[in-house]
Write a protein that holds these residues in place. Sequence first.
Motif, mmCIF file in Angstrom:
data_model
loop_
_atom_site.group_PDB
_atom_site.id
_atom_site.type_symbol
_atom_site.label_atom_id
_atom_site.label_comp_id
_atom_site.label_asym_id
_atom_site.label_seq_id
_atom_site.Cartn_x
_atom_site.Cartn_y
_atom_site.Cartn_z
ATOM 1 N N THR A 126 0.632 -1.203 -0.173
ATOM 2 C CA THR A 126 -0.033 -0.162 0.128
ATOM 3 C C THR A 126 0.914 1.385 0.206
ATOM 4 O OG1 THR A 126 -1.230 -1.294 1.544
ATOM 5 C CG2 THR A 126 -2.018 1.096 1.097
ATOM 6 N N ASP A 127 1.883 1.082 0.686
ATOM 7 C CA ASP A 127 2.753 2.449 0.786
ATOM 8 C C ASP A 127 3.516 2.706 -0.422
ATOM 9 O OD1 ASP A 127 2.537 2.728 3.592
ATOM 10 O OD2 ASP A 127 4.092 1.442 4.046
ATOM 11 N N HIS A 128 3.900 1.655 -1.170
ATOM 12 C CA HIS A 128 4.659 1.918 -2.471
ATOM 13 C C HIS A 128 3.535 2.444 -3.520
ATOM 14 C CE1 HIS A 128 8.468 0.276 -1.982
ATOM 15 N NE2 HIS A 128 7.915 -0.673 -1.274
ATOM 16 N N GLN A 129 2.139 1.851 -3.272
ATOM 17 C CA GLN A 129 1.096 2.252 -4.216
ATOM 18 C C GLN A 129 0.903 3.756 -4.093
ATOM 19 O OE1 GLN A 129 -2.355 -0.227 -3.570
ATOM 20 N NE2 GLN A 129 -3.507 1.267 -4.491
ATOM 21 N N LYS A 130 0.921 4.196 -2.629
ATOM 22 C CA LYS A 130 0.443 5.478 -2.550
ATOM 23 C C LYS A 130 1.674 6.642 -2.962
ATOM 24 C CE LYS A 130 -3.452 4.881 -0.326
ATOM 25 N NZ LYS A 130 -4.719 5.281 -0.812
ATOM 26 N N ILE A 131 2.855 5.967 -2.654
ATOM 27 C CA ILE A 131 4.140 6.967 -3.207
ATOM 28 C C ILE A 131 3.907 7.215 -4.492
ATOM 29 C CG2 ILE A 131 6.723 6.767 -3.239
ATOM 30 C CD1 ILE A 131 6.392 5.381 -0.739
ATOM 31 N N GLU A 132 3.610 6.020 -5.446
ATOM 32 C CA GLU A 132 3.548 6.102 -6.771
ATOM 33 C C GLU A 132 2.506 6.976 -7.170
ATOM 34 O OE1 GLU A 132 5.830 4.965 -9.783
ATOM 35 O OE2 GLU A 132 5.881 3.761 -7.520
ATOM 36 N N TRP A 133 1.484 6.790 -6.638
ATOM 37 C CA TRP A 133 0.249 7.734 -6.840
ATOM 38 C C TRP A 133 0.840 9.231 -6.664
ATOM 39 C CZ3 TRP A 133 -3.181 10.787 -4.023
ATOM 40 C CH2 TRP A 133 -4.295 11.313 -4.824
ATOM 41 N N ALA A 134 1.501 9.590 -5.426
ATOM 42 C CA ALA A 134 1.793 10.938 -5.045
ATOM 43 C C ALA A 134 2.954 11.287 -6.359
ATOM 44 C CB ALA A 134 2.562 10.862 -3.735
ATOM 45 N N LEU A 135 3.455 10.532 -6.687
ATOM 46 C CA LEU A 135 4.745 10.854 -7.620
ATOM 47 C C LEU A 135 4.019 11.210 -8.949
ATOM 48 C CD1 LEU A 135 7.619 8.252 -6.876
ATOM 49 C CD2 LEU A 135 7.796 10.889 -6.519
ATOM 50 N N MET B 236 5.167 14.590 -1.122
ATOM 51 C CA MET B 236 5.248 13.888 0.198
ATOM 52 C C MET B 236 3.916 14.109 1.126
ATOM 53 S SD MET B 236 7.799 14.853 3.614
ATOM 54 C CE MET B 236 7.097 15.637 4.611
ATOM 55 N N ALA B 237 3.330 15.302 1.089
ATOM 56 C CA ALA B 237 1.982 15.342 1.868
ATOM 57 C C ALA B 237 1.062 14.973 1.227
ATOM 58 C CB ALA B 237 1.788 17.094 1.722
ATOM 59 N N ILE B 238 1.223 14.568 -0.143
ATOM 60 C CA ILE B 238 0.036 13.835 -0.877
ATOM 61 C C ILE B 238 0.170 12.315 -0.469
ATOM 62 C CG2 ILE B 238 -0.741 12.836 -3.026
ATOM 63 C CD1 ILE B 238 0.377 15.303 -4.404
ATOM 64 N N ALA B 239 1.410 11.962 -0.275
ATOM 65 C CA ALA B 239 1.484 10.351 0.049
ATOM 66 C C ALA B 239 0.972 10.206 1.391
ATOM 67 C CB ALA B 239 3.096 9.970 -0.262
ATOM 68 N N GLN B 240 0.895 11.099 2.193
ATOM 69 C CA GLN B 240 0.421 10.951 3.592
ATOM 70 C C GLN B 240 -1.010 10.678 3.632
ATOM 71 O OE1 GLN B 240 1.930 14.315 5.622
ATOM 72 N NE2 GLN B 240 0.632 13.779 7.635
ATOM 73 N N ASP B 241 -1.517 10.911 2.412
ATOM 74 C CA ASP B 241 -2.932 10.269 2.044
ATOM 75 C C ASP B 241 -4.212 10.794 3.014
ATOM 76 O OD1 ASP B 241 -4.835 8.934 0.678
ATOM 77 O OD2 ASP B 241 -4.662 7.225 1.576
ATOM 78 N N THR B 242 -4.093 12.301 3.263
ATOM 79 C CA THR B 242 -4.952 12.801 4.184
ATOM 80 C C THR B 242 -6.053 13.444 3.688
ATOM 81 O OG1 THR B 242 -3.698 14.729 4.211
ATOM 82 C CG2 THR B 242 -3.264 13.289 6.028
ATOM 83 N N GLU B 243 -7.284 13.605 4.155
ATOM 84 C CA GLU B 243 -8.297 14.122 3.711
ATOM 85 C C GLU B 243 -8.213 15.699 3.380
ATOM 86 O OE1 GLU B 243 -11.800 13.873 6.016
ATOM 87 O OE2 GLU B 243 -13.144 14.627 4.652
#
Lengths: 266, 332
Positions: free
Chosen positions: A115-124, A152-159
């Motif tokens: 999940t972490d990798h996926q979120k990082i990819e998405w943020a990039l 980095m803030a996007i990867a934090q996946d916050t509302e």
Amino acid sequence: MNLIETKAVSIGYAQKTIVDQLSIQIPKGKITTLIGPNGSGKSTIIRALAHLLTPTTGAILLDQQNIQTIKAKALAKKLAVLPQTNATASDLTVDELVSFGRLPYRRPLAGLTATDHQKIEWALTQAKLQDLRHRALSTLSGGQRQRAWIAMAIAQDTETIILDEPTTYLDLTHQLDVMVLIKQLNQQAHRTIIMALHDLNHAARFSDQLIAIKAGQVQIQGDVNTVMTAANLRHIFQIDAELVDYHGTPLILTYNHCAPTVGDSV
Amino acid sequence: MKSMTRVTSLLCLSGVLLILVTLASLRWGADQVSFNTVWQALRSTHPQSLDQQIIRTIRLPRVLGAALIGAGLAGSGALMQSVTKNPLADSGLLGINAGAGLMLTLCLAFFPKLSTLQTTIGAVVGAAISAGLIFAISSLKQVQLNPTTLVLAGIAISGLFTALSEGLALVSQLKQDLAFWYFGGLGAVSWSQLRVLGPILLIGLVLTLLLAPQLNLGYLTDDAVQSLGKSLPLLRLGALGCVVILSGISVALVGTITFVGLMVPHIARWLIGTNYRHIMPLTLLLGATLTVSADLIARLINPPQETPFGIVISLIGVPFFIYLARKEPGNL
């Protein structure tokens, strides 16, 4: 529906009160921008909303819950913050920086999960940094670096994402890149955005709601057309602004100093 | 970005290097023995010859001590550099060495009958007192424990304690004894000291490795770290605790050797990249290797006399440091 609400919040250091009896509402899913002169307390309010400062009185509510009572790690899953200065990182790569955004989700000593990798990819991808991912931050331009911090803030996946003057020191193109990225996060990923901006035309063009601050107090808050009027700008910034309507959004063509009117504090 | 294969091979390589210099250290010295004797001495619990006895009772504790101390000093340097966000930081900067030095002087001046082990423990307590004071001072004001107050408090404490111990040494005519302690180097490290302090050093090293991933937060501003939900005071307290254990014991055993803590983390960073997950194990291995080889060279330069190994460390380290700094400009 309001996502964040402040109730009679005062913030200050020792004897000096910087923000006095602040009551503002931040609607869910919108872009809310704080505007106001230097030293008006914008950054102080931003820092308090981000829980980097504790108010001396009053309460800040996030989803009806007092922000003081939320554990740091839980809060970091709801609220991402991009502070004004991020100077220290230099040898880090974009990848490494963006992975920091996953810290609130990681267990001690565990590596990155799928999940972490996926979120990082998405943020990039969102920040258009895929090609720069292995570059050190020190080798990037100011605009690219700012996009990396936002990633980095996007990867934090916050509302909610809070940004303190995200376009400072950037040239026109890079300012636009950052603003478009923020808008896109709001429109496509439905993030609630709270930021402080100096550029009033950007504030008017990209925000849903404006909150005008002067001397630590809210002067006026509401939609862009309500707040961005010649009279309000005169009161808040002591300027005479030439405003035109550009596709339904007020736009400042030029502006001049004006003599302070009676009743204004300078 | 350094690839995982590079990270793994660097770690393996420096591990092998450490084993090689350790074996060389056991074999060579004022008294030459064969590798066969070294092997026999390591295997048998009852040494049969004088050579085997020399290896087991003198060289082995000395080499083990050197490795632990080197790893400890290098590790605490890396901890300090991350926590204070200062690339020139080491344990000396926080007054920890000065605290150990003051307690050492006090022990020698007022309790000359204490055993070497007791005096060493006294010095560790001194290091802890320094660290405690620094913590108290920097949290006196309502400002949080930030890097600047930490360093300023450290410099103040360091100045005070150094002045006190020098004054005391002068009054009680201890200059000679202290010099002997400090220049005794690793030759004075004995099993009785290692049996007590070795396990503590090992625990400190393990804690340091566990803390390493968190040290990456040193690359961010305090605001950014806080908004990621991490507690900075807790992290700094943990790091300082490790530094007290590692450098307090090292200083107490062999005196102040600043160069290892300053230099080795930089070398590790140049070789392996910016991630402390990788930097820390490499730092510990390189620190141990450097100290063991410096001690070996110190014994071989002019046998049976020993050259102070702090000098040897500087002689090996400085040229290498300059070479690296020139090779990659902009990284220093």
